[in-house]
Design an enzyme around this catalytic site. Structure first.
Site, mmCIF file in Angstrom:
data_model
loop_
_atom_site.group_PDB
_atom_site.id
_atom_site.type_symbol
_atom_site.label_atom_id
_atom_site.label_comp_id
_atom_site.label_asym_id
_atom_site.label_seq_id
_atom_site.Cartn_x
_atom_site.Cartn_y
_atom_site.Cartn_z
ATOM 1 N N PRO A 289 9.258 -12.579 14.511
ATOM 2 C CA PRO A 289 9.247 -13.923 15.093
ATOM 3 C C PRO A 289 8.220 -14.827 14.426
ATOM 4 O O PRO A 289 7.449 -14.401 13.560
ATOM 5 C CB PRO A 289 8.862 -13.639 16.545
ATOM 6 C CG PRO A 289 7.890 -12.498 16.417
ATOM 7 C CD PRO A 289 8.383 -11.650 15.272
ATOM 8 N N CYS B 225 3.701 -13.164 23.390
ATOM 9 C CA CYS B 225 4.525 -12.444 24.361
ATOM 10 C C CYS B 225 3.674 -11.740 25.403
ATOM 11 O O CYS B 225 4.062 -11.647 26.572
ATOM 12 C CB CYS B 225 5.434 -11.441 23.654
ATOM 13 S SG CYS B 225 4.560 -10.245 22.617
ATOM 14 N N LYS C 215 13.303 -9.377 7.387
ATOM 15 C CA LYS C 215 13.815 -10.743 7.560
ATOM 16 C C LYS C 215 12.753 -11.566 8.284
ATOM 17 O O LYS C 215 12.568 -11.428 9.485
ATOM 18 C CB LYS C 215 15.113 -10.749 8.352
ATOM 19 C CG LYS C 215 15.682 -12.156 8.522
ATOM 20 C CD LYS C 215 16.871 -12.180 9.453
ATOM 21 C CE LYS C 215 17.383 -13.601 9.647
ATOM 22 N NZ LYS C 215 16.365 -14.479 10.291
ATOM 23 N N GLU D 29 11.327 -5.537 21.015
ATOM 24 C CA GLU D 29 10.087 -5.967 21.674
ATOM 25 C C GLU D 29 10.323 -7.415 22.065
ATOM 26 O O GLU D 29 10.302 -8.304 21.220
ATOM 27 C CB GLU D 29 8.898 -5.806 20.727
ATOM 28 C CG GLU D 29 7.550 -5.756 21.452
ATOM 29 C CD GLU D 29 6.971 -7.133 21.706
ATOM 30 O OE1 GLU D 29 7.296 -7.729 22.765
ATOM 31 O OE2 GLU D 29 6.218 -7.615 20.868
#
Length: 487
Positions: A154, A288, A179, A253
């Site tokens: 992310p 998070c 990625k 996650e």
């Protein structure tokens, strides 16, 4: 601070099979602090190029997995050597594309290397064999690598989060395609390429591009044995659905709606208040495992509100490269609108919303994704800012009178990532922590800065599945193999 229009544009390419490759299109990266400055461009791969990265990793697997875990660990440690010289540039690029302050970007890069070293230290446990003695058989239980792994990271802490799975996958003997996030790819591509160039071709590849163009190739190719994804629950569901077609394993996650419970005997001195503040508002609340709901015993409620208010009042907003700035913008305009929507709903429901902070000298907050940090006082439990993950600089503070009630309210959620208990009594902390349904519980702290990175990390419920870090994180990338010998 150098004027933004004088900073160089950064361009990154794909790195596949030991070589850099261009692409027919590119991803434009915009600075979230003003919404207009172009930070740079990342090559946007097409499906064919993504498939070629998977193929390169597949070809490299046999030779890489044949090395001993200690040999693989040594190769990874050697590959880290150039990162120190790149750290300042990496932090500057990451702040420009992400928005967070430079110190946090520097820490992101440091943690990347730190987690590699922790994983390498576990190499001696990777090849562990357990023998079950006869009768009736002598059986050996061991672990073998899976094959090609895709890791999708992310925007918020891309380097640190990548290093919670990348070194573990490689030390286990797998080969990897990374990625990076499409809105913050630049620092991640540069860092991964530095490491990849020191490894055999194909062992580590990095592919940037639009999800719609390369997602299927990186997830549904039969040669991909596992996909690791960090992001929202909605994103995790999409990944899991795509992976189902090829029976590709997933580790997810996902988001968190982390509760923190402050008991009546908690130490609320300056150090504790700073830990509460950092555990909530670091990275503009875009973590998070940040505190998302703060339950405070009614006898300490005013004290907590006053303490956090004082710290929030000193917040200075602006561009993260300005050393006077303590909070940058939200990463996207969409997230800015979402957090504003939550605050609006809280106000309309009758909760008090207190906003804090001011722009740093000379900062123009009208052009970027800036939002003053806030506290939402005594909202109802069904207020959206309580039930949803705000992922922004706001915190609902909810009083409680009964400890059992606080635990029940903390557990009444879709999530289960982290939690925390604040008390001066270790026994009381342990008893209450055991009742919280989260993958990790902090005591008198909360957040990434207080995480024991030797321990496995992951969530319950819709916060994900699988574990990162520790030997459990390495085993996520291995299959169990039993061999039975007749006696």
């Amino acid at each position: 601070m150098t004027p933004l229009d004088q900073l160089p544009e950064i361009r990154t390419e794909l790195y596949i099979d030991g070589e850099s490759h261009g692409a027919g299109d590119s991803l434009q990266v915009i600075d979230p602090a003003d919404g207009t400055s172009v930070v740079g461009y990342a090559a946007a791969a097409d499906a064919k190029q993504a498939t070629s990265a998977v193929a390169a990793a597949h070809r490299a697997f046999a030779a890489w997995s044949a090395r001993t875990p200690e040999e693989r660990a040594a190769a990874l440690i050697a590959a880290l050597a150039p990162l120190e010289a790149e750290r300042a540039a990496t932090a500057e690029i990451l702040t420009r594309e992400n928005g967070k302050i430079r110190l946090e970007s520097h820490i992101d890069s440091v943690v990347f290397e730190h987690r590699f070293r922790l994983a390498a230290g576990l190499a001696g446990e990777v090849g562990q064999v357990t023998t079950l003695p006869a009768p009736p058989y002598r059986t050996e239980v061991s672990y073998v690598p899976l094959g090609v792994v895709t890791i999708i990271v992310p925007f918020n802490w891309p380097l640190a989060i990548l290093a919670a799975s990348l070194p573990q996958a490689l030390i286990a003997g797998n080969t990897v395609v990374v990625k990076p996030p499409p809105t913050t790819p630049l620092a991640t591509v540069r860092t991964v390429e530095v490491v990849a160039r020191a490894l055999p071709p194909g062992v580590l590849n990095v592919v940037t591009g639009a999800d719609a163009q390369i997602g299927a190739a990186l997830i549904q190719d039969d040669r991909v044995r596992k996909v690791c994804f960090t992001g929202s629950p909605a994103g995790g569901k999409r990944i899991m659905s795509m992976a189902a077609d090829s029976l590709t394993r997933v580790a997810l996650e996902l988001g968190g709606n982390d509760p923190a419970i402050v008991l009546d005997d908690a130490d609320l001195g300056p150090d504790a208040m700073h830990r509460l503040f950092a555990g909530t508002f670091d990275s503009t609340g875009q973590i998070c495992m940040a505190i998302k709901r703060l339950y405070v015993h009614r006898s300490r409620y005013d004290e907590v509100v006053e303490g956090l208010s004082g710290l929030l009042a000193a917040t200075r907003l602006g561009h993260g490269l300005d050393e006077r700035v303590t909070m940058g913008p939200l990463h996207s305009g969409r997230q800015l609108a979402y957090v504003r929507e939550l605050l609006g709903q809280a106000r309309s429901s009758g909760a008090e919303v207190r906003e804090f902070g001011a722009p740093a000298e000379g900062a123009d907050l009208s052009r970027g994704n800036f939002l003053r940090p806030s506290l939402v006082l005594d909202p109802a439990d069904d207020t959206r800012v309580v039930t949803e993950e705000q992922f922004g600089p706001t915190l609902p503070i909810l009083p409680f009178d009964d400890e059992d009630d606080a635990v029940a309210r903390a557990n009444d959620t879709w999530s289960g990532l982290c939690s925390s208990v604040w008390t001066d009594d270790p026994g009381r902390a342990a008893a209450l922590a055991a009742r919280l349904r989260t993958g990790y519980t902090f005591v008198n702290a909360h957040g990434a800065g207080s995480l024991d990175e030797r321990a496995p990390f992951g969530g319950f419920n819709h916060s994900g599945m699988g574990r990162e870090m520790g030997i459990e994180g390495i085993r996520e990338f291995m299959d169990t193999h039993s061999i039975g010998f007749p006696t």
